[in-house]
Design a protein around this motif. Sequence first.
Motif, short mmCIF file in Angstrom:
data_model
loop_
_atom_site.label_atom_id
_atom_site.label_comp_id
_atom_site.label_asym_id
_atom_site.label_seq_id
_atom_site.Cartn_x
_atom_site.Cartn_y
_atom_site.Cartn_z
N GLY A 51 0.83 -1.21 0.00
CA GLY A 51 0.00 0.00 0.00
C GLY A 51 0.86 1.24 0.00
N ASP A 52 0.30 2.26 0.67
CA ASP A 52 0.88 3.59 0.65
C ASP A 52 2.17 3.68 1.48
OD1 ASP A 52 0.66 6.40 0.31
OD2 ASP A 52 -0.11 6.53 2.37
N VAL A 53 3.25 4.17 0.85
CA VAL A 53 4.51 4.41 1.57
C VAL A 53 4.91 5.86 1.32
CG1 VAL A 53 6.96 3.82 1.75
CG2 VAL A 53 5.28 2.02 1.33
N LEU A 54 5.23 6.56 2.40
CA LEU A 54 5.65 7.96 2.28
C LEU A 54 7.07 8.07 2.83
CD1 LEU A 54 4.93 11.04 1.89
CD2 LEU A 54 4.19 11.01 4.28
N PHE A 55 7.98 8.66 2.04
CA PHE A 55 9.34 8.90 2.53
C PHE A 55 9.31 10.19 3.35
CE2 PHE A 55 9.87 6.34 -1.28
CZ PHE A 55 10.81 5.40 -0.87
N THR A 56 9.92 10.14 4.53
CA THR A 56 9.96 11.34 5.39
C THR A 56 11.43 11.67 5.70
OG1 THR A 56 10.04 10.22 7.52
CG2 THR A 56 7.86 10.48 6.52
N ASP A 57 11.63 12.75 6.45
CA ASP A 57 13.03 13.10 6.74
C ASP A 57 13.67 12.17 7.75
OD1 ASP A 57 11.40 14.06 8.66
OD2 ASP A 57 12.32 16.04 8.82
N THR A 58 12.87 11.33 8.41
CA THR A 58 13.48 10.39 9.36
C THR A 58 13.36 8.94 8.91
OG1 THR A 58 11.42 10.31 10.61
CG2 THR A 58 13.11 11.85 11.40
N GLY A 59 12.58 8.68 7.88
CA GLY A 59 12.43 7.30 7.45
C GLY A 59 11.22 7.08 6.58
N LEU A 60 10.40 6.09 6.98
CA LEU A 60 9.27 5.69 6.15
C LEU A 60 7.97 5.83 6.93
CD1 LEU A 60 10.79 2.37 4.76
CD2 LEU A 60 10.65 4.57 3.57
N SER A 61 6.95 6.34 6.25
CA SER A 61 5.64 6.47 6.87
C SER A 61 4.61 5.90 5.89
CB SER A 61 5.38 7.94 7.18
OG SER A 61 4.15 8.10 7.81
N GLY A 62 3.33 6.18 6.13
CA GLY A 62 2.28 5.67 5.23
C GLY A 62 1.63 4.42 5.80
N THR A 63 0.44 4.12 5.30
CA THR A 63 -0.35 3.04 5.92
C THR A 63 0.35 1.68 5.86
OG1 THR A 63 -1.56 2.85 3.85
CG2 THR A 63 -2.62 4.09 5.57
N ALA A 64 1.06 1.39 4.75
CA ALA A 64 1.73 0.08 4.64
C ALA A 64 2.80 -0.04 5.72
CB ALA A 64 2.34 -0.08 3.26
N VAL A 65 3.47 1.07 5.99
CA VAL A 65 4.55 1.06 6.99
C VAL A 65 3.97 1.00 8.41
CG1 VAL A 65 6.46 2.45 7.91
CG2 VAL A 65 6.13 2.24 5.44
N PHE A 66 2.87 1.70 8.63
CA PHE A 66 2.24 1.68 9.95
C PHE A 66 1.96 0.24 10.39
CE2 PHE A 66 0.06 6.11 9.64
CZ PHE A 66 1.29 6.71 9.83
N GLU A 67 1.47 -0.56 9.43
CA GLU A 67 1.13 -1.95 9.77
C GLU A 67 2.34 -2.71 10.29
OE1 GLU A 67 -1.64 -3.00 10.14
OE2 GLU A 67 -2.97 -1.83 8.87
N LEU A 68 3.54 -2.38 9.74
CA LEU A 68 4.74 -3.11 10.13
C LEU A 68 5.28 -2.64 11.47
CD1 LEU A 68 6.69 -3.06 6.74
CD2 LEU A 68 5.26 -4.88 7.64
N SER A 69 4.92 -1.40 11.85
CA SER A 69 5.57 -0.81 13.02
C SER A 69 5.29 -1.62 14.29
CB SER A 69 5.12 0.64 13.20
OG SER A 69 3.74 0.72 13.39
N ARG A 70 4.13 -2.29 14.33
CA ARG A 70 3.81 -3.09 15.52
C ARG A 70 4.86 -4.19 15.72
NH1 ARG A 70 -0.86 -3.92 14.36
NH2 ARG A 70 -1.92 -2.49 15.76
N CYS A 71 5.27 -4.81 14.58
CA CYS A 71 6.24 -5.92 14.67
C CYS A 71 7.65 -5.39 14.93
CB CYS A 71 6.27 -6.71 13.37
SG CYS A 71 4.68 -7.29 12.88
N ALA A 72 7.88 -4.11 14.59
CA ALA A 72 9.24 -3.57 14.70
C ALA A 72 9.57 -3.11 16.12
CB ALA A 72 9.40 -2.40 13.73
#
Length: 400
Positions: free
Chosen positions: A227-248
Amino acid sequence: MERILIIGGGASGMAAAIRASECEANQVTLLERQARVGKKLAATGNGRCNLTNTQADLRRYHGEDPGFAASVLAAYPPRRVLEFFAALGLRTVTEYGGRVYPVSDHAGSVLDVLRLGLEKPNVTVLSGCPAEAVRRDGGGFAVTAGGQTLCADKLILACGGCAGSRLGGVMDGYALAAALGHSRTALYPALTQLRTAPDYPRALKGIRVDARVRLLQRENVLAETSGDVLFTDTGLSGTAVFELSRCAAGQSDLTAELCLFDDPEEVLQADLRTRRGRWPALEANRILTGAVQSRLGQMLCRYAGISGGVSAETLSDAQLRALAKAMRAMRLPVTGVSGFETAQVTAGGLCTAEFDPDTLESRLVPGLYACGEILDIDGDCGGFNLHWAWASGLRAGELR
Ligand SMILES: Cc1cc2nc3c(=O)[nH]c(=O)nc-3n(C[C@H](O)[C@H](O)[C@H](O)COP(=O)(O)OP(=O)(O)OC[C@H]3O[C@@H](n4cnc5c(N)ncnc54)[C@H](O)[C@@H]3O)c2cc1C
């Protein structure tokens, strides 16, 4: 007459207050520490408020015992939550993936109908009034707030979690619950950004892509989303990345692998060879011109070891193979997850074993209820957290 005090004028607290006020014998007071109710709600869904998801069911929820949510979700499936909002006057639209938004495309509309729902003779809203302390008082409760003591027969804790601290996420609710003997699990930021080594994303800041993302620990795949991935000044954001953050959260040796192109590697290689033949004089690091945004194309080239200053015709087949590989698997070392400040939700919360899953009443303190994010239940990205807030708020407001 029964005095009902609700601490927290966010999503779940407002839903609980509206439901509790349907019984005219209830005198409902809603306490909110911020200057107005629903401040976080107004910022949800990038200002659009993804208020529920038609696919909301138990599989989308997490916690030490996600099964705790089963009874509430069965009583308040998306259809019933949408009926609740329709009765308040809200018009909604369902979009891709079952995500539901107000037709106005404006989170303020959701807040408006809730505020309208609270305008009743048996509801008092006290804003700018933080609950500071709570104690048992005879068969009921005494709450100290803004220099006054409020007494209630029944108390609903709807203080939310500590995520989104800029929008008012605080630890207050856990402390108030602890004062009444309740315990909580460890808290983690969830639905948040991944921090990555700065080299690549920083230069890509602001670029949004549709990608498949894998979270790797060494070579093991911990999770995969798309899904959606947004590059930010500190890393990666967006809904696809949010889903992974729980496991990280709390893990080390992590890598995020982005697959930016669906085509098989051989197809990408063939396309790159065609491009080399067609535009031999083009600067080598611009060979992806037109395939992706130019900054991303140049970054993929850099990642694959292809620099500017030479022409595309000088690129070897091995270099094109490396580029095709990067287009399918660009790996970025993960240095951590962002904190509660930017997280959308708190994973962890009040121990659900201490509450009745059918009524949300405390098993330790009769007459005490809890709803929303303060409990150890959190949902996936896509409207599932607000769904839990409404469903549990409505259930708690029944005061069964
Ligand atoms: C930026 C952002 C975007 C989001 N977008 C979405 C989305 O689109 N869809 C989705 O499903 N979820 C989204 N979420 C998550 C969702 O907003 C929350 O899960 C939901 O609001 C939780 O509801 P709640 O009632 O438990 O807590 P909250 O809505 O946080 O409300 C708790 C309230 O209690 C008040 N409070 C706290 N302590 C006290 C005290 N001592 N005295 C009085 N009042 C107190 C707070 O000020 C707050 O108003 C988003 C979150 C953020 C931060």
